[in-house]
Design a protein around this motif. Sequence first.
Motif, PDB file in Angstrom:
ATOM      1  N   MET A  83       0.900  -1.282  -0.005  1.00 15.35           N
ATOM      2  CA  MET A  83      -0.177   0.055  -0.033  1.00 15.35           C
ATOM      3  C   MET A  83       0.678   1.226  -0.058  1.00 15.35           C
ATOM      4  N   ILE A  84       1.709   1.070   0.733  1.00  9.56           N
ATOM      5  CA  ILE A  84       2.753   2.258   0.840  1.00  9.56           C
ATOM      6  C   ILE A  84       3.281   3.055  -0.464  1.00  9.56           C
ATOM      7  N   PRO A  85       3.566   2.000  -1.306  1.00  8.86           N
ATOM      8  CA  PRO A  85       4.367   2.625  -2.714  1.00  8.86           C
ATOM      9  C   PRO A  85       3.076   2.876  -3.630  1.00  8.86           C
ATOM     10  N   GLU A  86       1.898   2.598  -3.457  1.00  9.87           N
ATOM     11  CA  GLU A  86       0.801   3.118  -4.095  1.00  9.87           C
ATOM     12  C   GLU A  86       0.572   4.505  -3.607  1.00  9.87           C
ATOM     13  N   LEU A  87       0.726   4.649  -2.276  1.00 11.46           N
ATOM     14  CA  LEU A  87       0.364   6.041  -1.500  1.00 11.46           C
ATOM     15  C   LEU A  87       1.418   6.856  -2.004  1.00 11.46           C
ATOM     16  N   GLY A  88       2.733   6.500  -2.381  1.00  6.71           N
ATOM     17  CA  GLY A  88       3.732   7.336  -2.746  1.00  6.71           C
ATOM     18  C   GLY A  88       3.201   7.948  -4.100  1.00  6.71           C
ATOM     19  N   LEU A  89       3.119   6.830  -5.016  1.00  7.76           N
ATOM     20  CA  LEU A  89       2.621   6.984  -6.463  1.00  7.76           C
ATOM     21  C   LEU A  89       1.645   8.163  -6.410  1.00  7.76           C
ATOM     22  N   PHE A  90       0.447   7.776  -5.692  1.00  4.04           N
ATOM     23  CA  PHE A  90      -0.641   8.553  -5.695  1.00  4.04           C
ATOM     24  C   PHE A  90      -0.109  10.135  -5.052  1.00  4.04           C
ATOM     25  N   SER A  91       0.545  10.373  -4.249  1.00  2.00           N
ATOM     26  CA  SER A  91       1.033  11.536  -3.803  1.00  2.00           C
ATOM     27  C   SER A  91       1.851  12.350  -5.041  1.00  2.00           C
ATOM     28  N   LEU A  92       2.554  11.378  -5.660  1.00  4.64           N
ATOM     29  CA  LEU A  92       3.362  12.237  -6.847  1.00  4.64           C
ATOM     30  C   LEU A  92       2.305  12.607  -7.689  1.00  4.64           C
ATOM     31  N   ILE A  93       1.176  11.951  -8.024  1.00  2.84           N
ATOM     32  CA  ILE A  93       0.391  12.417  -9.154  1.00  2.84           C
ATOM     33  C   ILE A  93      -0.380  13.734  -8.468  1.00  2.84           C
ATOM     34  N   LEU A  94      -0.858  13.613  -7.221  1.00  2.00           N
ATOM     35  CA  LEU A  94      -1.424  14.759  -6.621  1.00  2.00           C
ATOM     36  C   LEU A  94      -0.346  16.142  -6.804  1.00  2.00           C
ATOM     37  N   ALA A  95       0.790  15.742  -6.585  1.00  2.00           N
ATOM     38  CA  ALA A  95       1.615  16.726  -6.542  1.00  2.00           C
ATOM     39  C   ALA A  95       1.901  17.293  -8.063  1.00  2.00           C
ATOM     40  N   PHE A  96       1.640  16.379  -8.949  1.00  2.00           N
ATOM     41  CA  PHE A  96       1.799  16.820 -10.419  1.00  2.00           C
ATOM     42  C   PHE A  96       0.554  17.839 -10.856  1.00  2.00           C
ATOM     43  N   PHE A  97      -0.467  17.489 -10.239  1.00  2.00           N
ATOM     44  CA  PHE A  97      -1.719  18.383 -10.547  1.00  2.00           C
ATOM     45  C   PHE A  97      -1.614  19.745  -9.776  1.00  2.00           C
ATOM     46  N   PHE A  98      -1.103  19.481  -8.630  1.00  2.00           N
ATOM     47  CA  PHE A  98      -0.765  21.001  -8.089  1.00  2.00           C
ATOM     48  C   PHE A  98       0.020  21.573  -8.473  1.00  2.00           C
ATOM     49  N   ALA A  99       1.182  21.079  -9.149  1.00  2.00           N
ATOM     50  CA  ALA A  99       2.164  21.801 -10.025  1.00  2.00           C
ATOM     51  C   ALA A  99       1.528  22.429 -11.078  1.00  2.00           C
ATOM     52  N   ILE A 100       0.645  21.831 -11.859  1.00  2.00           N
ATOM     53  CA  ILE A 100       0.010  22.239 -12.790  1.00  2.00           C
ATOM     54  C   ILE A 100      -0.833  23.428 -12.645  1.00  2.00           C
ATOM     55  N   ILE A 101      -1.513  23.286 -11.547  1.00  2.00           N
ATOM     56  CA  ILE A 101      -2.369  24.515 -11.079  1.00  2.00           C
ATOM     57  C   ILE A 101      -1.494  25.711 -10.729  1.00  2.00           C
ATOM     58  N   GLN A 102      -0.145  25.395  -9.970  1.00  2.00           N
ATOM     59  CA  GLN A 102       0.619  26.482  -9.625  1.00  2.00           C
ATOM     60  C   GLN A 102       1.401  27.178 -10.829  1.00  2.00           C
ATOM     61  N   GLY A 103       1.574  26.384 -11.780  1.00  2.00           N
ATOM     62  CA  GLY A 103       2.104  26.968 -13.194  1.00  2.00           C
ATOM     63  C   GLY A 103       1.347  27.629 -13.911  1.00  2.00           C
ATOM     64  N   THR A 104      -0.002  27.396 -13.777  1.00  2.00           N
ATOM     65  CA  THR A 104      -0.886  28.060 -14.846  1.00  2.00           C
ATOM     66  C   THR A 104      -1.794  29.034 -14.190  1.00  2.00           C
ATOM     67  N   LEU A 105      -2.734  28.979 -13.386  1.00  2.00           N
ATOM     68  CA  LEU A 105      -3.713  29.556 -12.756  1.00  2.00           C
ATOM     69  C   LEU A 105      -3.230  31.160 -12.681  1.00  2.00           C
ATOM     70  N   PRO A 106      -2.217  30.941 -11.745  1.00  2.00           N
ATOM     71  CA  PRO A 106      -1.791  32.104 -11.022  1.00  2.00           C
ATOM     72  C   PRO A 106      -1.177  33.221 -12.299  1.00  2.00           C
ATOM     73  N   LEU A 107      -0.437  32.683 -13.248  1.00  2.00           N
ATOM     74  CA  LEU A 107       0.127  33.412 -14.657  1.00  2.00           C
ATOM     75  C   LEU A 107      -1.339  34.114 -15.354  1.00  2.00           C
ATOM     76  N   VAL A 108      -2.306  33.175 -15.251  1.00  2.00           N
ATOM     77  CA  VAL A 108      -3.682  33.691 -15.865  1.00  2.00           C
ATOM     78  C   VAL A 108      -4.002  34.903 -15.002  1.00  2.00           C
ATOM     79  N   GLY A 109      -4.159  34.839 -13.727  1.00  2.00           N
ATOM     80  CA  GLY A 109      -4.472  35.667 -12.745  1.00  2.00           C
ATOM     81  C   GLY A 109      -3.806  36.953 -12.821  1.00  2.00           C
ATOM     82  N   VAL A 110      -2.316  36.808 -12.823  1.00  2.00           N
ATOM     83  CA  VAL A 110      -1.713  38.250 -13.053  1.00  2.00           C
ATOM     84  C   VAL A 110      -1.935  38.886 -14.291  1.00  2.00           C
ATOM     85  N   TRP A 111      -2.089  38.012 -15.272  1.00  2.00           N
ATOM     86  CA  TRP A 111      -2.357  38.587 -16.700  1.00  2.00           C
ATOM     87  C   TRP A 111      -3.676  39.464 -16.669  1.00  2.00           C
TER      88      TRP A 111
END
Lengths: 177, 659, 142
Positions: free
Chosen positions: B1-29
């Motif tokens: 279970m732990i490795p799956e949790l790790g992968l799941f965290s990575l995927i969540l981090a990936f989505f948060f990184a997408i949010i971090q990299g896109t929405l704020p730029l649009v926001g400033v613009w």
Amino acid sequence: MKRTIKFLLPLVLFLIAVGFLFKGLFLDPREVPSPLVGKPAPSFQAPVLGEAGKTFNSDDMKGQVWLLNVWASWCAACREEHPVLMAMEKTGQIATYGLDYKDTDAEAQAVLKEHGNPYKVVATDADGKIGIDYGVYGVPETYVIDKTGVIRYKQIGPITEEILLTKIVPLLKELQR
Amino acid sequence: MIPELGLFSLILAFFFAIIQGTLPLVGVWKNNATLSNFAVPAARAQFVFIALAFVCLGYSFYANDFSVLYVASNSNSHLPLVYRLAAVWGGHEGSMLLWVSILAVWTMAVTMFAKGLPTSFRIRLIAVMGLVSVGFLAFIIFTSNPFERLIPAAVDGRDLNPLLQDPGMVFHPPVLYMGYVGFSVAFAFAIAALLDGRLDITWARWTRPWTTVAWVFLTLGIAFGSEWAYYELGWGGWWFWDAVENASFMPWLVGTALIHSLAVTEKRDAFKVWTVLLSICAFSLSLLGTFLVRSGVLTSVHAFATDPGRGLFILVYLVVVIGGALLLFALRAPTVGLGERFDVVSRESMLLANNVVLAAAAGSVLLGTMYPLLMDALGAGKISVGPPYFDAVFVAIMVPGIFLMGLGPLAKWKKASLPEIGTRLRVAAVISVVSALLVPSVMGKLTLMAAVGVFLGIWVMSTSLILLVNRLKTRQTAVPNLIENLKGIPLAFYGMLLAHIGIGVFVLGVTLVKGYESEQDLRMEVNDVAHIGNLAFRFEGAKEVAGPNYLSSLGKFIVTSNSKEVAVLHPEKRFYPVQGAMMTEADIEPGVLEDIYVSLGEPLENGAWSVRIYIKPFVRWIWAGCILMALGGILALMDRRYRIVNKKETREAQEGFEA
Amino acid sequence: MKKLLILFLLVFNFLLSTSAAFAGEAKPLAEDPVLEARLKAMSHELRCLVCQNQTLADSNSPLAEDLRKEIRAQMRAGKSDQEVVDYLVARYGDFVRYRPPVNSNTALLWFGPFLLLLIGGFVLYRVLKKQAGSDDIQGEDG
């Protein structure tokens, strides 16, 4: 406008570098092409495997196209190409000669007994000196040598069926004409 | 279970990184505060999930979970715990996870400590770091998943490469990555500034401390790695000009140039285009290094054949990140102004001359590293470019640069006079020339290389001291109190002095070890004595000892000088059964003046061994020099100036300040 | 009695001398240390073909052993360093040299960095001229 072009320079240089990197992805950094291709094969005399007292002399091969396959009993990749060599031998298109590199006679003979012998003659190179002359650095290696004794092609690593059909056989046909 | 949790965290981090990299730029613009406000929480959430993934992988190693392919390939149940944990970054997948984890650490630091910036700039900064992270997380998830399961699980693991089973493995990679991933902050500052149209003095002032921190880490990381190679590889070299080393050295050279050009930009608002280009280049070279090391184009055996996807993925990523940055640069740079004026001979021009030298030096390393690939791609044959090339070309380029280091700091800002600098440096010149003749003669024989090296080393040190004396003299006339005056000089100045003296120490170390090291290959029976210089080495034989996961032949040497015991050395020859690998563990008696280095070769008959003994004069000075450079960077960071300036700007920006 | 003493001294002396021989001086591993030093200097500039990125001097691979043996033999036969390198290059190509030969293919490699330095210096000078403008500038201490 001239100003802008100047500032594009880093991007252009970078893109050129990317082109090379892309090409590099499909090259093998460890395959070292032999400078011997196109040059006369170094001549050598060596004892023949399994026939005490007999010597193989590479000069006797002048006038025919032949394959020199460097192999050893300790070399795992050689077992991989062994069936290909056997198949080649069956067609009778080409004379394959073996060079048993840094090996003991007993072990080499045991391998040939178990897997079959694709070679016309196997010369032995117990101390690897002939190997150095031929620039051998990883076994198996195979040299295609033409009628005048010039190396025309070197295969580094096992001969696969694909390499045999696309590279070696067409070359042999050309050379044997 | 732990490795799956790790992968799941990575995927969540990936989505948060997408949010971090896109929405704020649009926001400033679009001037939309709601979107802009996503930046900080998304960045922090990304950090939390990457940290969680990292912990999960660490736990899998801790628990010997050999149903995880990466664990099974890089660990073993007999591996000591500390190396099991260091094995997290012992292979490709894990070192990529370390990379992205450290990027997350830097992002987190930016959200916490970069509060004095104008809001729009700060939002863009964080967003750019998010975009950098998106690519790397995607790379890990899609091509290099460290949590991939192995079914059925392996009974035991294939072990960590014995070369890596060393304390160096615990510290070197994280510190090194802190360095070259740290340049991502300078990169993000540059991109944010280009987007914001805010390339000015304040931008330079903000970037400077971040760049310095990354540079300090990189300096230490490279030094650790060098020292590790020195004792671990068993033949006493400390730098091999290997592609992997060059990958970290190029960002260091460019980062060093950047620190200096930032000084000009901060002081004169000038050369902003160059400075911003260097910021982009430092990180680009970090990424290029990652590509070269990870894709297998330069080193590994058929890595691409098994997985061409990885190399291609990083390459596409490089094109997007670096190409995008350089395109933005090309579009925005022409609008940047010239800044204040200064003379052709001035501190500013000296700093920039240093930049030209460092850029050419980085160019030589880049060219040497890439040239074999270039030739091969053009079908021009295979060549190797190794130490003889770099020793010739790189050194030849650095020699004038190091000479300039002595002049530069003495030049006045804005306009200096060369004759005046010359007069000030007469003493230093005399000291350096005398040392250049004297030191090599004392060491053995006088050679041109040794004389030049000693001259440069002493030159840098003596000019630095003269600089301090000069500075004190000008103050002394006003207030004749030495202590007060020493205290009155800003820390940044001491930082610069210390870093420069570090270079001098380093140059001396390199010169003397290269010129005067000695090496003996001996055949030693038990109780044989070898005499080298005034040292006597008695071999007391080797005995078999079992380590936690290896068998060792442990030799014992008693080193005496004039019958007085100097050291007892225990070099080892270890056999690691899991990988069937032999390892040479040299033993070293370090010293300020020389290292005594003994390593065991092969066992011979009757308990005799082949033994290699090196005397390495001044080799410690190489790393001591690096440590001084890093300390110099730290002193500069502690300068009051940054704190005062930051506070002032904080008030201007009407925001709280935490650092 | 005296004879006995002499005998004792002789035996003792013998024991002493053997124990001294036992704690002998270490011998160089190579038969010919001068040749070995030459080999070492040279093989530091040669690449081991089967290794990751290692010099012939540092490698323990069997091929590296063989090549070192061959180089020793050639040196003993009176070949110069250049002849030995040529011998290896003829068999393995320029790949074995860590010092790439200077030719039209490698001109950029060898001279490119210096060209970069010159161009950089020139451009810097031009830009500095422009930055300085025409009128006089006052220096600043600092």
